[in-house]
Motif scaffolding. Sequence first.
Motif, short mmCIF file in Angstrom:
data_model
loop_
_atom_site.label_atom_id
_atom_site.label_comp_id
_atom_site.label_asym_id
_atom_site.label_seq_id
_atom_site.Cartn_x
_atom_site.Cartn_y
_atom_site.Cartn_z
N PHE A 145 0.84 -1.20 0.00
CA PHE A 145 0.00 0.00 0.00
C PHE A 145 0.87 1.25 0.00
N CYS A 146 1.89 1.29 0.87
CA CYS A 146 2.79 2.45 0.91
C CYS A 146 3.44 2.68 -0.44
N ALA A 147 3.99 1.61 -1.02
CA ALA A 147 4.67 1.74 -2.31
C ALA A 147 3.70 2.14 -3.41
N ALA A 148 2.50 1.59 -3.38
CA ALA A 148 1.51 1.90 -4.42
C ALA A 148 1.10 3.37 -4.37
N MET A 149 0.99 3.93 -3.18
CA MET A 149 0.62 5.33 -3.07
C MET A 149 1.74 6.24 -3.61
N ILE A 150 2.98 5.91 -3.29
CA ILE A 150 4.09 6.70 -3.84
C ILE A 150 4.16 6.52 -5.35
N ARG A 151 3.90 5.31 -5.81
CA ARG A 151 3.91 5.06 -7.26
C ARG A 151 2.81 5.88 -7.95
N ARG A 152 1.64 5.94 -7.32
CA ARG A 152 0.51 6.66 -7.91
C ARG A 152 0.78 8.15 -7.96
N TYR A 153 1.45 8.65 -6.93
CA TYR A 153 1.68 10.08 -6.84
C TYR A 153 3.14 10.44 -7.10
N ALA A 154 3.79 9.63 -7.93
CA ALA A 154 5.21 9.85 -8.22
C ALA A 154 5.45 11.24 -8.79
N GLY A 155 4.49 11.75 -9.55
CA GLY A 155 4.63 13.09 -10.10
C GLY A 155 4.58 14.17 -9.05
N HIS A 156 4.15 13.80 -7.84
CA HIS A 156 4.06 14.77 -6.75
C HIS A 156 5.26 14.67 -5.81
N VAL A 157 6.23 13.80 -6.11
CA VAL A 157 7.35 13.59 -5.21
C VAL A 157 8.44 14.62 -5.46
N ARG A 158 8.85 15.33 -4.42
CA ARG A 158 9.93 16.31 -4.54
C ARG A 158 10.66 16.39 -3.20
N PRO A 159 11.63 15.51 -2.97
CA PRO A 159 12.41 15.60 -1.73
C PRO A 159 13.19 16.91 -1.69
N ARG A 160 13.27 17.53 -0.54
CA ARG A 160 14.00 18.78 -0.38
C ARG A 160 15.32 18.50 0.32
N ALA A 161 16.37 19.16 -0.13
CA ALA A 161 17.70 18.93 0.42
C ALA A 161 17.76 19.25 1.90
N ASP A 162 17.00 20.26 2.35
CA ASP A 162 17.08 20.66 3.75
C ASP A 162 16.34 19.72 4.68
N ALA A 163 15.58 18.76 4.11
CA ALA A 163 14.81 17.86 4.95
C ALA A 163 15.69 17.00 5.83
N LEU A 164 16.88 16.68 5.36
CA LEU A 164 17.78 15.81 6.10
C LEU A 164 18.96 16.59 6.71
N ALA A 165 18.88 17.91 6.65
CA ALA A 165 19.94 18.72 7.22
C ALA A 165 19.94 18.58 8.73
N MET A 166 21.12 18.56 9.31
CA MET A 166 21.27 18.46 10.75
C MET A 166 21.50 19.86 11.34
N PRO A 167 20.51 20.43 12.01
CA PRO A 167 20.70 21.78 12.57
C PRO A 167 21.73 21.78 13.70
N VAL A 168 22.39 22.89 13.84
CA VAL A 168 23.32 23.04 14.95
C VAL A 168 22.53 23.45 16.19
N PRO A 169 22.58 22.63 17.25
CA PRO A 169 21.80 22.99 18.45
C PRO A 169 22.20 24.37 18.97
N ALA A 170 21.17 25.17 19.30
CA ALA A 170 21.43 26.51 19.80
C ALA A 170 21.79 26.46 21.28
#
Length: 310
Positions: A285-310
């Motif tokens: 089901f998970c894979a089928a939904m991503i397959r169906r909406y593949a045109g809507h997939v846009r990973p962002r580079a900052d999504a996996l960025a590690m912030p520096v703790p303040a």
Amino acid sequence: MIEAAMIWNEPNNKSHWDPEVDPGWHLFADTLACAARALKDEAPALPTVLGGLSPIDPTFVQFLDAKRALDAVDVVAVHGFPLDWNLWQIGEWPQKLAEMRAVTPKPVWVTEVGVSTFGAEEVQVFGVDRTAALLVGRTPRIHWYSLYDLPQAWGATTRHKEAEGSSYYRHFYMGLLREDGSPKPALEHFARHTPAMGLCQWFHFEDHRLDEAVAWMRRLGVRYLRTGLSWADSFRPNALDWFDRQMEALAEFDVTVTFCFTPEHRGIAPHHTSAPLVKEEFAEFCAAMIRRYAGHVRPRADALAMPVPA
């Protein structure tokens, strides 16, 4: 656009995963690993996210890691409601993030944080501003829960209503908008913190609020949204029509889509919190939904960025 795929919601909370069906969460670990691999096979660049933990529990992450269940997971997520349910103070947010980072090198997202107006709307005003001060810059994603109050007629998803007592009713007042759509005082405060703060808004099947929600999110300057596609709902008549409408309406936002909820007839127990009879069915089901909406997939580079703790 889809920027990440989240696997389940609050798996360590018995309101969302039944520990009587799965004592020790071994079936969950297997289900998580299976779904994460299926998503990576379908979209290798799309970040996969462990469903937000509630309560925040580093030992649960260590358990999953020992089971190799996190091998195909890119992000660990947490949920926190210190002014309503958690037994810690709001000022401890940086400490809670540090506790999670001590047990995993993966980025830690906050995919639900919020404040109920059950007692007083002024508390939510304080909570929005204080949460932003504590979390912005410390984590790549913050999803405020939620845009709308939960309609009283729908009921809150919980398996321990009686144990919660009056706290159960806090579920219904988490929105920045009241059930009738009118704004609460915290709404304008939230708008001061976008787009750094996003939203978590669950849309029920054929939810009448969808278009209005999109209009509000545009007005508020929201970029990041977390919502869900329900495996259980996928068996309803015209389910794909609704999924298509929902995903098309949300295409302008960076969406973390959450896959969860077991169909009653495909669970070990007949309940949406049950472990599935066949974990591969949920993974497909998970894979089928991503397959169906593949045109809507846009990973962002900052999504996996590690912030520096303040």
